[in-house]
Scaffold this active site. Structure first.
Site, PDB file in Angstrom:
ATOM      1  NE  ARG A 161      -3.884  -2.278   0.272  1.00  9.22           N
ATOM      2  CZ  ARG A 161      -3.407  -3.591  -0.161  1.00  9.22           C
ATOM      3  NH1 ARG A 161      -2.458  -3.749  -0.973  1.00  9.22           N
ATOM      4  NH2 ARG A 161      -4.142  -4.627   0.133  1.00  9.22           N
ATOM      5  CB  SER A 236      -8.541  -2.004   5.063  1.00 11.93           C
ATOM      6  OG  SER A 236      -8.983  -3.431   4.379  1.00 11.93           O
ATOM      7  CD  GLU A 332      -5.022  -0.048   3.163  1.00 12.75           C
ATOM      8  OE1 GLU A 332      -4.934  -1.000   3.663  1.00 12.75           O
ATOM      9  OE2 GLU A 332      -5.966  -0.182   1.921  1.00 12.75           O
TER      10      GLU A 332
HETATM   11  C1  FAD Z   1     -15.452  -0.646   0.413  1.00  9.56           C
HETATM   12  C2  FAD Z   1     -14.113  -0.584   0.090  1.00  9.56           C
HETATM   13  C3  FAD Z   1     -13.228  -1.499  -0.189  1.00  9.56           C
HETATM   14  C4  FAD Z   1     -11.657  -1.286  -0.327  1.00  9.56           C
HETATM   15  N1  FAD Z   1     -11.192  -2.333  -0.516  1.00  9.56           N
HETATM   16  C5  FAD Z   1      -9.836  -2.090  -1.102  1.00  9.56           C
HETATM   17  C6  FAD Z   1      -8.992  -3.303  -1.317  1.00  9.56           C
HETATM   18  O1  FAD Z   1      -9.421  -4.445  -1.260  1.00  9.56           O
HETATM   19  N2  FAD Z   1      -7.801  -3.106  -1.535  1.00  9.56           N
HETATM   20  C7  FAD Z   1      -6.965  -1.900  -1.702  1.00  9.56           C
HETATM   21  O2  FAD Z   1      -6.115  -1.445  -1.995  1.00  9.56           O
HETATM   22  N3  FAD Z   1      -7.957  -0.579  -1.566  1.00  9.56           N
HETATM   23  C8  FAD Z   1      -9.238  -0.836  -1.075  1.00  9.56           C
HETATM   24  N4  FAD Z   1     -10.160   0.115  -0.826  1.00  9.56           N
HETATM   25  C9  FAD Z   1      -9.384   1.552  -0.667  1.00  9.56           C
HETATM   26  C10 FAD Z   1      -9.880   2.241  -2.217  1.00  9.56           C
HETATM   27  O3  FAD Z   1     -10.735   1.702  -2.777  1.00  9.56           O
HETATM   28  C11 FAD Z   1      -8.394   2.585  -3.013  1.00  9.56           C
HETATM   29  O4  FAD Z   1      -7.500   2.958  -2.114  1.00  9.56           O
HETATM   30  C12 FAD Z   1      -8.519   3.188  -4.454  1.00  9.56           C
HETATM   31  O5  FAD Z   1      -7.531   3.096  -5.190  1.00  9.56           O
HETATM   32  C13 FAD Z   1      -8.647   4.571  -4.105  1.00  9.56           C
HETATM   33  O6  FAD Z   1      -9.017   5.195  -5.281  1.00  9.56           O
HETATM   34  P1  FAD Z   1      -9.708   6.518  -5.429  1.00  9.56           P
HETATM   35  O7  FAD Z   1      -9.814   6.994  -6.822  1.00  9.56           O
HETATM   36  O8  FAD Z   1     -11.152   6.628  -4.717  1.00  9.56           O
HETATM   37  O9  FAD Z   1      -8.969   7.514  -4.654  1.00  9.56           O
HETATM   38  P2  FAD Z   1      -9.064   9.042  -3.862  1.00  9.56           P
HETATM   39  O10 FAD Z   1      -9.670   8.448  -2.533  1.00  9.56           O
HETATM   40  O11 FAD Z   1      -9.870   9.753  -4.730  1.00  9.56           O
HETATM   41  O12 FAD Z   1      -7.899   9.387  -3.568  1.00  9.56           O
HETATM   42  C14 FAD Z   1      -6.789   8.862  -2.929  1.00  9.56           C
HETATM   43  C15 FAD Z   1      -5.397   9.659  -2.719  1.00  9.56           C
HETATM   44  O13 FAD Z   1      -4.752   9.895  -4.016  1.00  9.56           O
HETATM   45  C16 FAD Z   1      -4.789  11.225  -4.482  1.00  9.56           C
HETATM   46  N5  FAD Z   1      -5.151  11.010  -5.794  1.00  9.56           N
HETATM   47  C17 FAD Z   1      -6.283  10.733  -6.317  1.00  9.56           C
HETATM   48  N6  FAD Z   1      -6.120  10.898  -8.072  1.00  9.56           N
HETATM   49  C18 FAD Z   1      -4.916  11.004  -8.076  1.00  9.56           C
HETATM   50  C19 FAD Z   1      -4.266  11.348  -9.307  1.00  9.56           C
HETATM   51  N7  FAD Z   1      -4.972  10.864 -10.398  1.00  9.56           N
HETATM   52  N8  FAD Z   1      -2.929  11.425  -9.368  1.00  9.56           N
HETATM   53  C20 FAD Z   1      -2.333  11.776  -8.127  1.00  9.56           C
HETATM   54  N9  FAD Z   1      -2.799  11.679  -6.950  1.00  9.56           N
HETATM   55  C21 FAD Z   1      -4.356  11.174  -6.941  1.00  9.56           C
HETATM   56  C22 FAD Z   1      -5.870  11.842  -3.630  1.00  9.56           C
HETATM   57  O14 FAD Z   1      -5.624  13.188  -3.378  1.00  9.56           O
HETATM   58  C23 FAD Z   1      -5.886  11.315  -2.190  1.00  9.56           C
HETATM   59  O15 FAD Z   1      -4.484  11.691  -1.531  1.00  9.56           O
HETATM   60  C24 FAD Z   1     -11.456   0.130  -0.472  1.00  9.56           C
HETATM   61  C25 FAD Z   1     -12.256   0.916  -0.312  1.00  9.56           C
HETATM   62  C26 FAD Z   1     -13.636   1.064  -0.028  1.00  9.56           C
HETATM   63  C27 FAD Z   1     -14.557   2.022   0.180  1.00  9.56           C
END
Ligand code: FAD
Length: 336
Positions: A161, A236, A332
């Site tokens: 991560r 998580s 995380e």
């Molecule tokens: C129900 C649930 C289950 C999940 N299960 C998992 C799992 O099994 N495994 C796992 O690894 N994660 C899991 N996650 C966490 C999450 O889905 C991941 O971390 C996902 O990749 C976040 O993506 P996002 O587009 O929503 O990011 P955001 O929440 O929009 O952004 C996260 C971070 O990245 C930055 N960011 C966003 N876009 C960019 C970009 N294009 N360039 C640079 N920085 C950027 C943001 O500023 C922020 O700091 C889960 C989340 C939920 C709600």
């Protein structure tokens, strides 16, 4: 167009009602470059799917909601295909797009919320697979120079991560697109992690396809993880801690049933969910902030919790785990 005082509630999966002082959406690289040229030297807040953030206060920075889409096969040979996806494709839809074409490699990562562009930030992973296993490179816009730079897999410095985008390159780049190398045949099937095998067996499947693996992952995840559309959460909340063999031996004497995963001779990973459950916090609730009743690793917003309340709950759990097990739980989720 810049909008003022916009609620971010629809844009984060915790459903936290904080305000963005200024908010804008960009639909292309051109729009993104123009925006940064118009508002240079600003601290920006990059928002993709909002599924990995805990917002504890109103956002003062200019919020840039990315909406840059497109999927393209950029190269292929007999065995492999190189697919480039733009940052704002919804991750799960992208995974399904690859599976519909029988491209293998991402099936274990089905149903993870969020967008493609964030997958290298977090090195997302599930069921024994991480994005670093298939990611070849990503393109990112340097916020100061406005140059597009390409990061190879090695340059991303992936870890559990973790990536360079959370360390020295933090807040310096906006990831625009990601290239994955996927199999066209002889797919590697990963079913040993978790309960994927037993799920498939219960369906009478003994030689699963990549599509079967995806269906099994979707079924398992849907049964045990709360759907953010129904109950605000960010997956998580904590990382699984990695402890020294010395500490592990001490703990194992006291807790013989403690699950663990040996990384090497000196490092052992312990499920954070087990630590939280053992400390009695599974299902705990204070106001509208709580720990999920089925999955102790997931903090939830029962409706009107504030980010600061969830942060306090997380800190309480961290203190308790440290007192009981001498282990520091690291978040995380990105806390703002
Ligand atoms: C129900 C649930 C289950 C999940 N299960 C998992 C799992 O099994 N495994 C796992 O690894 N994660 C899991 N996650 C966490 C999450 O889905 C991941 O971390 C996902 O990749 C976040 O993506 P996002 O587009 O929503 O990011 P955001 O929440 O929009 O952004 C996260 C971070 O990245 C930055 N960011 C966003 N876009 C960019 C970009 N294009 N360039 C640079 N920085 C950027 C943001 O500023 C922020 O700091 C889960 C989340 C939920 C709600």
């Amino acid at each position: 167009m810049i909008q003022e005082n916009i609620s971010l509630k629809p844009y984060n999966t915790f459903g936290l009602d904080v305000q963005a002082k200024r908010f804008t959406q960009v639909n292309s690289l051109l729009e993104l470059r123009n925006l940064i040229q118009t508002y240079p030297n600003e601290p920006y807040f990059i928002l993709s799917g909002g599924s990995n953030m805990l917002l504890t206060r109103d956002v003062e920075q200019l919020v840039i909601k990315l909406n840059i889409k497109g999927i393209e096969v950029i190269k292929e040979d007999e065995d492999f295909v190189w697919v480039e996806s733009q940052a704002s494709e919804v991750w799960h839809d992208f995974v399904q797009w690859t599976l519909a074409r029988d491209y293998g490699g991402l099936e274990n990562l089905s149903l993870i919320p969020g967008h493609v562009g964030t997958t290298p930030v977090q090195n997302i992973g599930a069921y024994g697979v991480e994005i670093k296993d298939t990611m070849i490179s990503c393109k990112a816009l340097h916020i100061k120079t406005l140059e597009i730079e390409e990061f190879s897999n090695a340059a991303c410095q992936f870890d559990y991560r973790e990536s360079i985008f959370k360390k020295e390159a933090k807040d310096q780049y906006i990831i625009l697109s990601v290239v994955y190398k996927l199999t066209k045949k002889n797919h590697a099937i990963h079913t040993n992690y978790g309960v994927i095998n037993s799920e498939l067996e219960s369906w009478g499947i003994t030689t699963p396809t990549i599509q079967d693996v995806s269906r099994a992952v979707i079924a398992i995840r849907s049964s045990k993880l709360p759907n953010p559309a129904e109950l605000g959460n960010s997956g998580s909340f904590f990382k699984n801690p990695i402890v020294s063999k010395e500490l592990f031996d001490l703990l194992q004497k006291k807790y013989p049933a403690m699950p663990f995963y040996s990384l090497d001779e000196n490092h052992i990973k312990i499920p954070a969910g087990w630590l939280i459950e053992t400390s009695g916090y599974k299902g705990y609730r204070i106001g509208d902030a709580g720990v999920h009743s089925k999955q102790a690793l997931v903090l939830v917003n029962y409706g009107h919790a504030q980010g600061i309340e969830l942060k306090k709950l997380a800190e309480t759990i961290q203190n308790e785990i440290f007192t009981i097990f001498n282990i520091h739980l690291e978040a995380e989720v990105n806390i703002f």
